[in-house]
Design a protein around this motif. Sequence first.
Motif, PDB file in Angstrom:
ATOM      1  N   ARG A  19       0.839  -1.211   0.000  1.00 40.05           N
ATOM      2  CA  ARG A  19       0.000   0.000   0.000  1.00 40.05           C
ATOM      3  C   ARG A  19       0.868   1.254   0.000  1.00 40.05           C
ATOM      4  O   ARG A  19       0.574   2.245  -0.688  1.00 40.05           O
ATOM      5  N   LEU A  20       1.955   1.227   0.757  1.00 41.35           N
ATOM      6  CA  LEU A  20       2.874   2.362   0.776  1.00 41.35           C
ATOM      7  C   LEU A  20       3.463   2.619  -0.606  1.00 41.35           C
ATOM      8  O   LEU A  20       3.679   3.762  -1.005  1.00 41.35           O
ATOM      9  N   ALA A  21       3.718   1.534  -1.346  1.00 39.92           N
ATOM     10  CA  ALA A  21       4.314   1.672  -2.674  1.00 39.92           C
ATOM     11  C   ALA A  21       3.413   2.464  -3.623  1.00 39.92           C
ATOM     12  O   ALA A  21       3.901   3.068  -4.581  1.00 39.92           O
ATOM     13  N   LYS A  22       2.121   2.494  -3.336  1.00 45.20           N
ATOM     14  CA  LYS A  22       1.204   3.276  -4.173  1.00 45.20           C
ATOM     15  C   LYS A  22       1.402   4.782  -3.988  1.00 45.20           C
ATOM     16  O   LYS A  22       0.899   5.578  -4.780  1.00 45.20           O
ATOM     17  N   GLU A  23       2.128   5.168  -2.935  1.00 41.70           N
ATOM     18  CA  GLU A  23       2.412   6.583  -2.695  1.00 41.70           C
ATOM     19  C   GLU A  23       3.608   7.072  -3.515  1.00 41.70           C
ATOM     20  O   GLU A  23       3.885   8.279  -3.555  1.00 41.70           O
ATOM     21  N   LYS A  69       5.863   8.163  -6.637  1.00 41.52           N
ATOM     22  CA  LYS A  69       5.612   8.819  -7.915  1.00 41.52           C
ATOM     23  C   LYS A  69       6.887   8.812  -8.747  1.00 41.52           C
ATOM     24  O   LYS A  69       7.999   8.798  -8.220  1.00 41.52           O
ATOM     25  N   ASP A  70       6.701   8.816 -10.053  1.00 41.10           N
ATOM     26  CA  ASP A  70       7.827   8.752 -10.981  1.00 41.10           C
ATOM     27  C   ASP A  70       8.806   9.898 -10.712  1.00 41.10           C
ATOM     28  O   ASP A  70       8.407  11.066 -10.612  1.00 41.10           O
ATOM     29  N   GLY A  71      10.078   9.550 -10.587  1.00 46.10           N
ATOM     30  CA  GLY A  71      11.105  10.550 -10.374  1.00 46.10           C
ATOM     31  C   GLY A  71      11.376  10.889  -8.927  1.00 46.10           C
ATOM     32  O   GLY A  71      12.273  11.687  -8.638  1.00 46.10           O
ATOM     33  N   TYR A  72      10.634  10.289  -8.004  1.00 50.47           N
ATOM     34  CA  TYR A  72      10.822  10.570  -6.581  1.00 50.47           C
ATOM     35  C   TYR A  72      12.178  10.073  -6.070  1.00 50.47           C
ATOM     36  O   TYR A  72      12.672   9.028  -6.489  1.00 50.47           O
ATOM     37  N   TYR A  73      12.744  10.824  -5.145  1.00 46.59           N
ATOM     38  CA  TYR A  73      13.844  10.352  -4.304  1.00 46.59           C
ATOM     39  C   TYR A  73      13.227  10.027  -2.948  1.00 46.59           C
ATOM     40  O   TYR A  73      12.577  10.881  -2.338  1.00 46.59           O
ATOM     41  N   ASN A  76      10.618  -3.535  -2.657  1.00 43.12           N
ATOM     42  CA  ASN A  76      10.251  -4.754  -3.389  1.00 43.12           C
ATOM     43  C   ASN A  76       8.998  -4.585  -4.240  1.00 43.12           C
ATOM     44  O   ASN A  76       8.687  -5.465  -5.048  1.00 43.12           O
ATOM     45  N   TYR A  77       8.264  -3.477  -4.065  1.00 39.75           N
ATOM     46  CA  TYR A  77       6.936  -3.380  -4.673  1.00 39.75           C
ATOM     47  C   TYR A  77       6.718  -2.081  -5.449  1.00 39.75           C
ATOM     48  O   TYR A  77       5.619  -1.540  -5.475  1.00 39.75           O
ATOM     49  N   VAL A  78       7.757  -1.583  -6.079  1.00 41.59           N
ATOM     50  CA  VAL A  78       7.632  -0.368  -6.896  1.00 41.59           C
ATOM     51  C   VAL A  78       6.683  -0.648  -8.061  1.00 41.59           C
ATOM     52  O   VAL A  78       6.872  -1.618  -8.802  1.00 41.59           O
ATOM     53  N   PRO A  79       5.639   0.157  -8.243  1.00 38.95           N
ATOM     54  CA  PRO A  79       4.695  -0.080  -9.353  1.00 38.95           C
ATOM     55  C   PRO A  79       5.396  -0.034 -10.710  1.00 38.95           C
ATOM     56  O   PRO A  79       6.364   0.702 -10.899  1.00 38.95           O
ATOM     57  N   GLU A  80       4.885  -0.816 -11.632  1.00 42.33           N
ATOM     58  CA  GLU A  80       5.437  -0.829 -12.985  1.00 42.33           C
ATOM     59  C   GLU A  80       5.235   0.537 -13.648  1.00 42.33           C
ATOM     60  O   GLU A  80       4.246   1.216 -13.412  1.00 42.33           O
ATOM     61  N   THR A 105       9.655  10.500   2.615  1.00 42.87           N
ATOM     62  CA  THR A 105      10.290   9.730   3.675  1.00 42.87           C
ATOM     63  C   THR A 105       9.253   8.789   4.272  1.00 42.87           C
ATOM     64  O   THR A 105       8.142   9.213   4.605  1.00 42.87           O
ATOM     65  N   ILE A 106       9.609   7.507   4.393  1.00 47.24           N
ATOM     66  CA  ILE A 106       8.712   6.517   4.992  1.00 47.24           C
ATOM     67  C   ILE A 106       9.395   5.965   6.236  1.00 47.24           C
ATOM     68  O   ILE A 106      10.478   5.385   6.153  1.00 47.24           O
ATOM     69  N   LEU A 107       8.768   6.170   7.392  1.00 51.63           N
ATOM     70  CA  LEU A 107       9.352   5.788   8.663  1.00 51.63           C
ATOM     71  C   LEU A 107       8.465   4.807   9.412  1.00 51.63           C
ATOM     72  O   LEU A 107       7.240   4.812   9.250  1.00 51.63           O
ATOM     73  N   GLY A 108       9.068   4.002  10.256  1.00 49.14           N
ATOM     74  CA  GLY A 108       8.324   3.230  11.234  1.00 49.14           C
ATOM     75  C   GLY A 108       8.096   4.086  12.466  1.00 49.14           C
ATOM     76  O   GLY A 108       8.725   5.131  12.645  1.00 49.14           O
TER      77      GLY A 108
END
Length: 217
Positions: A10-14, A16-20, A33-37, A99-102
């Motif tokens: 679900r996080l991978a849906k956030e 966007k192309d070109g993001y760092y 592991n789940y970057v959208p095509e 940034t994605i954090l726990g």
Amino acid sequence: MLDKIGIAKRLAKELKDGYYVNLGIGIPTLVANYVPEGIAVEFQSENGVLGMGPFPFEGEEDADVINAGKQTITTLPGASFFDSALSFSMIRGKHVDLTILGAMEVAENGDIANWKIPGKMVKGMGGAMDLVASAENIIVAMMHTNKEGESKLLKRCTLPLTGIGCIKKIVTNLAVLEITEKGFKLLERAPGVTIEEIKNATEGTLIIEGLIPEITF
């Protein structure tokens, strides 16, 4: 409800192309592991890697190629390695788009506690201190409740804070929520999870408006 892999998907849906993107320790590392095509993103690790790929297959690990959580990783073509000073200049210079954090706790005003549990030895706050101070788009990946079933989405954090008012969105095993001025706004619910279950698992103010769709991938 979602497991850790479901949260990562679900996080991978956030993305966007070109993001760092900086991935924190724990569930966030699974997002690679789940970057959208059809999109290209650059994953940055604060220990000095730009261009992380998915986790390696068993037997293909390289003990010298690791992320900030000391997990073995792969790198994509064009990846680079550098020292921590340059890594944190990227972070402090606001060159990271997401940034994605726990977290151990998040408050309804966007405060986050993710570095210290009283009574337990820790080495220090680590890179999260810089990330929450510099990043403008922070999403938290976490379980909605602790092992005792107590909410981790609170009116006010009880653990020492890492950052104040900095979180934008949360993805848990039960729901996707947005931080607003009025509290946690429920955006999506995990498959099979009812709104009542989310209410019971959320100590902080929960805002429910209209129909709440289930998370889809």
